[in-house]
Design an enzyme around this catalytic site. Structure first.
Site, mmCIF file in Angstrom:
data_model
loop_
_atom_site.group_PDB
_atom_site.id
_atom_site.type_symbol
_atom_site.label_atom_id
_atom_site.label_comp_id
_atom_site.label_asym_id
_atom_site.label_seq_id
_atom_site.Cartn_x
_atom_site.Cartn_y
_atom_site.Cartn_z
ATOM 1 N N HIS A 21 11.419 -75.419 3.346
ATOM 2 C CA HIS A 21 11.440 -76.674 4.092
ATOM 3 C C HIS A 21 11.153 -76.414 5.570
ATOM 4 C CE1 HIS A 21 13.809 -78.910 0.763
ATOM 5 N NE2 HIS A 21 12.515 -79.035 0.632
ATOM 6 N N HIS A 54 14.710 -72.479 -3.838
ATOM 7 C CA HIS A 54 15.633 -73.521 -4.321
ATOM 8 C C HIS A 54 15.866 -73.435 -5.823
ATOM 9 C CE1 HIS A 54 13.689 -75.582 -0.728
ATOM 10 N NE2 HIS A 54 14.955 -75.465 -0.389
ATOM 11 N N GLU A 106 17.245 -78.048 -4.976
ATOM 12 C CA GLU A 106 18.206 -77.057 -5.481
ATOM 13 C C GLU A 106 19.155 -77.682 -6.507
ATOM 14 O OE1 GLU A 106 22.136 -74.715 -4.066
ATOM 15 O OE2 GLU A 106 20.548 -74.765 -2.545
ATOM 16 N N SER A 243 15.512 -71.308 6.881
ATOM 17 C CA SER A 243 14.074 -71.214 6.591
ATOM 18 C C SER A 243 13.201 -71.250 7.850
ATOM 19 C CB SER A 243 13.673 -72.357 5.648
ATOM 20 O OG SER A 243 14.093 -73.603 6.162
#
Length: 259
Positions: A21, A54, A106, A243
């Site tokens: 992301h 995820h 996720e 991330s």
């Protein structure tokens, strides 16, 4: 792993959903040849697909095998552990509860390891509207990026309403440390800058934690910072989502040092 796969030009490399992301990082991989698709049926046979950190449900592995699509599995080990927990407990007859956001990839992936039958709880208020089976056994897990305080609130309430529940704290240890570190730093500075993707769950948790304690700016890159506005603060704290690439963080630090 994604980078290594893209160096091998023998077949096309796909990822099921954005790799992480973070828009800037995803763009870099797309420039190297990565194709992002949302459904496995959009991938031709004998190509490669990256399962992102995820994770995904069990059905995706089965579909890939049927289509002869080679899986490159980069599922986070913490997430893999949750898949195993819910799969094992559901086979033993337990009902599964996931603490998290039901639309997050996720959580969708975790639910896919217990027949998509899990109860997903995002906030403590939702518990009053759920009809629990008094005779059932429950196993409770959580999305790895759930806010620790929120998790403990929900667990406390569930302990009151469930007769037989096994609680598994599956919040990622790096997430816990990052949240605690951000909380402590936010208490000491005039403002916080949180760097990370707008769609990154763990980044947004950090934003909310810091907002409660001090003025907070949520940004994806240094270009969103206002030099004049930041001059009003003596001390500035920085944190970033899991991330967020190092190079984006470094650019923000360099920009702040320059003013």
């Amino acid at each position: 792993m994604a980078s290594d796969e893209l160096d091998d030009k023998s077949t096309q490399v796909y990822s099921l959903g954005p790799l992480i992301h973070n828009k800037q990082a995803v763009n870099k991989y797309e420039e190297k040849g990565l194709k992002v698709v949302e459904e496995i049926e959009n991938i031709p046979s004998n190509e490669r697909v990256i399962i992102r950190s995820h994770g995904v449900g069990e059905n995706i592995y089965n579909e890939a095998e049927t289509k002869s699509v080679k899986i490159v599995d980069t599922t986070c080990p913490f997430v893999k552990k949750i898949h195993k927990i819910v799969n094992d407990f559901s086979k033993k007859g337990y009902k599964i509860i996931i603490i998290g956001n039901k639309t997050h990839p996720e959580v969708i992936g975790i639910n896919g390891w217990c027949g998509n039958n899990a109860i997903v709880i995002k906030s403590i208020d939702e518990i009053d509207n759920i009809e629990f089976d008094k005779d059932a056994k429950y196993c409770v897990v959580s999305q790895t990026t759930v806010d620790i305080d929120k998790y403990e609130e929900i667990i406390s309430k569930l302990n009151e309403v469930l007769n037989d529940a096994t609680m598994k704290n599956t919040i990622c240890s790096a997430t816990k440390e990052r949240q605690l570190s951000a909380k402590n730093l936010a208490k000491e500075v005039d403002c916080m800058i949180v760097i990370g993707g707008k769609h990154s769950s763990n980044t947004q948790k950090l934003v909310n934690i810091c907002k409660d304690l001090t003025n907070t700016f949520a940004i994806e890159t240094k270009d969103e910072l206002n030099k004049e506005e930041l001059k009003n603060y003596k001390s500035i704290g920085i944190t970033a989502g899991a991330s967020t690439p190092d190079w984006i963080i470094s650019e923000v630090i360099e920009f702040l040092e320059s003013i």
